[in-house]
Design a protein around this motif. Structure first.
Motif, PDB file in Angstrom:
ATOM      1  N   THR A 180       0.824  -1.213   0.000  1.00 61.04           N
ATOM      2  CA  THR A 180       0.000   0.000   0.000  1.00 61.04           C
ATOM      3  C   THR A 180       0.853   1.257   0.000  1.00 61.04           C
ATOM      4  OG1 THR A 180      -1.710  -1.197   1.227  1.00 61.04           O
ATOM      5  CG2 THR A 180      -1.839   1.208   1.209  1.00 61.04           C
ATOM      6  N   ALA A 181       1.861   1.303   0.841  1.00 58.91           N
ATOM      7  CA  ALA A 181       2.678   2.515   0.943  1.00 58.91           C
ATOM      8  C   ALA A 181       3.404   2.801  -0.366  1.00 58.91           C
ATOM      9  CB  ALA A 181       3.681   2.369   2.078  1.00 58.91           C
ATOM     10  N   ALA A 182       4.013   1.758  -0.924  1.00 59.73           N
ATOM     11  CA  ALA A 182       4.744   1.944  -2.189  1.00 59.73           C
ATOM     12  C   ALA A 182       3.784   2.303  -3.313  1.00 59.73           C
ATOM     13  CB  ALA A 182       5.508   0.679  -2.532  1.00 59.73           C
ATOM     14  N   GLY A 183       2.614   1.673  -3.306  1.00 63.79           N
ATOM     15  CA  GLY A 183       1.640   1.974  -4.354  1.00 63.79           C
ATOM     16  C   GLY A 183       1.165   3.408  -4.291  1.00 63.79           C
ATOM     17  N   LEU A 184       0.882   3.883  -3.062  1.00 66.93           N
ATOM     18  CA  LEU A 184       0.442   5.275  -2.924  1.00 66.93           C
ATOM     19  C   LEU A 184       1.539   6.257  -3.344  1.00 66.93           C
ATOM     20  CD1 LEU A 184      -1.501   5.053   0.474  1.00 66.93           C
ATOM     21  CD2 LEU A 184      -2.462   5.332  -1.828  1.00 66.93           C
ATOM     22  N   ALA A 185       2.791   5.904  -3.009  1.00 67.29           N
ATOM     23  CA  ALA A 185       3.905   6.782  -3.392  1.00 67.29           C
ATOM     24  C   ALA A 185       4.024   6.870  -4.910  1.00 67.29           C
ATOM     25  CB  ALA A 185       5.199   6.264  -2.786  1.00 67.29           C
ATOM     26  N   LEU A 186       3.893   5.709  -5.566  1.00 74.45           N
ATOM     27  CA  LEU A 186       3.979   5.719  -7.036  1.00 74.45           C
ATOM     28  C   LEU A 186       2.810   6.497  -7.657  1.00 74.45           C
ATOM     29  CD1 LEU A 186       5.101   2.043  -7.768  1.00 74.45           C
ATOM     30  CD2 LEU A 186       6.447   4.133  -8.053  1.00 74.45           C
ATOM     31  N   ILE A 187       1.639   6.274  -7.096  1.00 74.73           N
ATOM     32  CA  ILE A 187       0.476   6.989  -7.652  1.00 74.73           C
ATOM     33  C   ILE A 187       0.628   8.493  -7.454  1.00 74.73           C
ATOM     34  CG2 ILE A 187      -1.998   7.375  -7.369  1.00 74.73           C
ATOM     35  CD1 ILE A 187      -2.259   4.391  -6.681  1.00 74.73           C
ATOM     36  N   GLY A 188       1.069   8.923  -6.284  1.00 72.68           N
ATOM     37  CA  GLY A 188       1.227  10.359  -6.020  1.00 72.68           C
ATOM     38  C   GLY A 188       2.281  10.992  -6.905  1.00 72.68           C
ATOM     39  N   SER A 189       3.442  10.331  -6.979  1.00 76.22           N
ATOM     40  CA  SER A 189       4.502  10.887  -7.828  1.00 76.22           C
ATOM     41  C   SER A 189       4.103  10.849  -9.304  1.00 76.22           C
ATOM     42  CB  SER A 189       5.799  10.107  -7.609  1.00 76.22           C
ATOM     43  OG  SER A 189       5.609   8.727  -7.933  1.00 76.22           O
ATOM     44  N   GLY A 190       3.384   9.803  -9.684  1.00 71.57           N
ATOM     45  CA  GLY A 190       2.930   9.709 -11.077  1.00 71.57           C
ATOM     46  C   GLY A 190       1.970  10.823 -11.440  1.00 71.57           C
ATOM     47  N   LEU A 191       1.056  11.131 -10.496  1.00 76.30           N
ATOM     48  CA  LEU A 191       0.112  12.229 -10.763  1.00 76.30           C
ATOM     49  C   LEU A 191       0.842  13.561 -10.908  1.00 76.30           C
ATOM     50  CD1 LEU A 191      -2.819  11.261  -8.338  1.00 76.30           C
ATOM     51  CD2 LEU A 191      -2.822  11.162 -10.850  1.00 76.30           C
ATOM     52  N   ILE A 192       1.829  13.787 -10.021  1.00 79.14           N
ATOM     53  CA  ILE A 192       2.584  15.049 -10.101  1.00 79.14           C
ATOM     54  C   ILE A 192       3.327  15.142 -11.433  1.00 79.14           C
ATOM     55  CG2 ILE A 192       4.489  16.342  -9.098  1.00 79.14           C
ATOM     56  CD1 ILE A 192       3.657  15.186  -6.360  1.00 79.14           C
ATOM     57  N   ILE A 193       4.003  14.042 -11.789  1.00 79.44           N
ATOM     58  CA  ILE A 193       4.757  14.053 -13.053  1.00 79.44           C
ATOM     59  C   ILE A 193       3.820  14.204 -14.250  1.00 79.44           C
ATOM     60  CG2 ILE A 193       6.220  12.636 -14.536  1.00 79.44           C
ATOM     61  CD1 ILE A 193       7.443  11.454 -11.977  1.00 79.44           C
ATOM     62  N   MET A 194       2.669  13.535 -14.180  1.00 82.18           N
ATOM     63  CA  MET A 194       1.713  13.630 -15.287  1.00 82.18           C
ATOM     64  C   MET A 194       1.214  15.063 -15.458  1.00 82.18           C
ATOM     65  SD  MET A 194      -1.849  11.548 -15.837  1.00 82.18           S
ATOM     66  CE  MET A 194      -2.610  12.382 -14.440  1.00 82.18           C
ATOM     67  N   VAL A 195       0.895  15.729 -14.348  1.00 78.17           N
ATOM     68  CA  VAL A 195       0.429  17.124 -14.425  1.00 78.17           C
ATOM     69  C   VAL A 195       1.517  18.021 -14.994  1.00 78.17           C
ATOM     70  CG1 VAL A 195      -0.296  19.105 -13.061  1.00 78.17           C
ATOM     71  CG2 VAL A 195      -1.263  16.860 -12.587  1.00 78.17           C
ATOM     72  N   LEU A 196       2.751  17.820 -14.508  1.00 74.13           N
ATOM     73  CA  LEU A 196       3.860  18.619 -15.041  1.00 74.13           C
ATOM     74  C   LEU A 196       4.046  18.377 -16.541  1.00 74.13           C
ATOM     75  CD1 LEU A 196       6.490  18.223 -12.151  1.00 74.13           C
ATOM     76  CD2 LEU A 196       5.112  20.239 -12.706  1.00 74.13           C
ATOM     77  N   GLY A 197       3.911  17.116 -16.949  1.00 73.52           N
ATOM     78  CA  GLY A 197       4.053  16.801 -18.376  1.00 73.52           C
ATOM     79  C   GLY A 197       2.971  17.445 -19.222  1.00 73.52           C
ATOM     80  N   VAL A 198       1.730  17.413 -18.707  1.00 70.63           N
ATOM     81  CA  VAL A 198       0.627  18.041 -19.459  1.00 70.63           C
ATOM     82  C   VAL A 198       0.837  19.547 -19.565  1.00 70.63           C
ATOM     83  CG1 VAL A 198      -1.845  18.535 -19.418  1.00 70.63           C
ATOM     84  CG2 VAL A 198      -1.024  16.232 -18.882  1.00 70.63           C
ATOM     85  N   VAL A 199       1.226  20.167 -18.433  1.00 71.64           N
ATOM     86  CA  VAL A 199       1.470  21.615 -18.459  1.00 71.64           C
ATOM     87  C   VAL A 199       2.604  21.957 -19.428  1.00 71.64           C
ATOM     88  CG1 VAL A 199       2.242  23.583 -17.084  1.00 71.64           C
ATOM     89  CG2 VAL A 199       0.573  21.972 -16.134  1.00 71.64           C
ATOM     90  N   ALA A 200       3.677  21.157 -19.379  1.00 70.37           N
ATOM     91  CA  ALA A 200       4.807  21.406 -20.277  1.00 70.37           C
ATOM     92  C   ALA A 200       4.397  21.223 -21.734  1.00 70.37           C
ATOM     93  CB  ALA A 200       5.957  20.463 -19.924  1.00 70.37           C
ATOM     94  N   THR A 201       3.606  20.194 -22.000  1.00 75.10           N
ATOM     95  CA  THR A 201       3.165  19.957 -23.386  1.00 75.10           C
ATOM     96  C   THR A 201       2.324  21.121 -23.907  1.00 75.10           C
ATOM     97  OG1 THR A 201       3.162  17.567 -22.983  1.00 75.10           O
ATOM     98  CG2 THR A 201       1.913  18.373 -24.886  1.00 75.10           C
ATOM     99  N   VAL A 202       1.371  21.577 -23.083  1.00 74.11           N
ATOM    100  CA  VAL A 202       0.516  22.697 -23.504  1.00 74.11           C
ATOM    101  C   VAL A 202       1.343  23.972 -23.679  1.00 74.11           C
ATOM    102  CG1 VAL A 202      -1.413  24.174 -22.840  1.00 74.11           C
ATOM    103  CG2 VAL A 202      -1.535  21.701 -22.440  1.00 74.11           C
ATOM    104  N   GLY A 203       2.238  24.235 -22.714  1.00 71.09           N
ATOM    105  CA  GLY A 203       3.057  25.447 -22.804  1.00 71.09           C
ATOM    106  C   GLY A 203       3.978  25.440 -24.004  1.00 71.09           C
ATOM    107  N   PHE A 204       4.669  24.304 -24.208  1.00 70.57           N
ATOM    108  CA  PHE A 204       5.561  24.213 -25.364  1.00 70.57           C
ATOM    109  C   PHE A 204       4.775  24.230 -26.681  1.00 70.57           C
ATOM    110  CE2 PHE A 204       8.633  21.867 -22.395  1.00 70.57           C
ATOM    111  CZ  PHE A 204       9.249  23.057 -22.052  1.00 70.57           C
ATOM    112  N   GLY A 205       3.545  23.706 -26.659  1.00 77.02           N
ATOM    113  CA  GLY A 205       2.703  23.776 -27.855  1.00 77.02           C
ATOM    114  C   GLY A 205       2.354  25.213 -28.216  1.00 77.02           C
ATOM    115  N   LYS A 206       2.008  26.018 -27.189  1.00 76.14           N
ATOM    116  CA  LYS A 206       1.738  27.438 -27.426  1.00 76.14           C
ATOM    117  C   LYS A 206       2.985  28.152 -27.942  1.00 76.14           C
ATOM    118  CE  LYS A 206      -2.586  27.731 -26.121  1.00 76.14           C
ATOM    119  NZ  LYS A 206      -3.657  28.165 -27.066  1.00 76.14           N
ATOM    120  N   LEU A 207       4.140  27.816 -27.336  1.00 77.45           N
ATOM    121  CA  LEU A 207       5.389  28.418 -27.789  1.00 77.45           C
ATOM    122  C   LEU A 207       5.675  28.061 -29.245  1.00 77.45           C
ATOM    123  CD1 LEU A 207       7.982  29.979 -27.179  1.00 77.45           C
ATOM    124  CD2 LEU A 207       8.997  27.824 -26.361  1.00 77.45           C
ATOM    125  N   CYS A 208       5.416  26.803 -29.597  1.00 76.75           N
ATOM    126  CA  CYS A 208       5.610  26.373 -30.987  1.00 76.75           C
ATOM    127  C   CYS A 208       4.697  27.152 -31.933  1.00 76.75           C
ATOM    128  CB  CYS A 208       5.342  24.875 -31.096  1.00 76.75           C
ATOM    129  SG  CYS A 208       5.573  24.220 -32.761  1.00 76.75           S
TER     130      CYS A 208
END
Length: 233
Positions: A180-208
């Motif tokens: 449970t602990a490891a799973g929650l850690a992976l899910i939390g870090s995955g959500l953070i990374i996913m949000v950062l990736g989406v924001v970066a994709t949208v921002g870089f898309g606008k820049l492009c």
């Protein structure tokens, strides 16, 4: 006064007019008497009036005809003069249109001189200038392509980060029950990374998008300048 006396008096009063006109006038009145007949001579004389009045009328008519003829000749001369002036103006305009005025000819010669000078400079400087211009264009094109590729790479990197975040969330969900602990850690870090990736994709898309629009406007501006110079030349 009978016919003979009347015509004799009239002939003497018409001595100061041209012979042709006098002959025509006498013939006219003689014919009139002939048509009226001898029995109506007195009536015709009363209708004509005194020989002096008839002579004055004839002279007045001749004077009017002379003035009208002179006036008509003057009008013909004026008309001919106006026609000559109109033809002269038309010939002048035609000559100016065909050969051009001196100012137009000077401007035309100046343009031809500029063209000849540009061609001569191109022949002389061309062997040196063409490689330099080619190098500048190649460098500019390489820079543009580098910018485009770099911006697309950033967009792809943002998308990759978002995908990594999604994979971490999936992995955390898989091991959530046994660990449970490891799973929650992976899910939390995955959500953070996913949000950062989406924001970066949208921002870089606008820049492009901004970069591509800027490049398109710049190329359009340069093409407009080149086309305008060609039209002016």
């Amino acid at each position: 006064m009978n016919r003979i006396e009347y015509m004799t008096k009239l002939a003497s009063l018409l001595q100061d007019i041209p012979e042709v006109e006098r002959r025509d006038a006498m013939k006219y009145y003689n014919d009139y008497f002939d048509e009226a007949g001898e029995e109506n001579e007195e009536q015709v004389i009363r209708e004509f009036g005194a020989p002096e009045e008839v002579a004055e009328n004839i002279k007045a008519d001749l004077k009017g005809k002379t003035e009208n003829t002179t006036h008509g000749q003057q009008e013909e001369y004026q008309s001919a003069g106006q026609q000559y002036q109109m033809n002269h103006q038309e010939n002048k305009k035609s000559s100016e249109y065909q050969y051009g005025t001196s100012d137009d000819q000077k401007k035309k010669n100046a343009r031809i001189g500029k063209i000849v000078l540009i061609v001569a400079l191109a022949i002389i400087i061309g062997p040196v200038l063409i490689p330099i211009i080619g190098g500048i264009l190649a460098a500019g094109l390489a820079m543009v392509l580098t910018i485009i590729v770099g911006v697309f790479a950033l967009v792809i990197a943002g998308a990759a980060i978002a995908i990594v975040g999604i994979l971490l969330v999936i992995s955390g969900s898989v091991i959530l029950l046994p660990q449970t602990a490891a799973g929650l850690a992976l899910i939390g870090s995955g959500l953070i990374i996913m949000v950062l990736g989406v924001v970066a994709t949208v921002g870089f898309g606008k820049l492009c998008e901004v970069v591509l629009r800027g490049l398109a406007k710049g190329m359009k501006y340069l093409w407009g300048k080149i086309s305008h110079r060609k039209v002016v030349a």
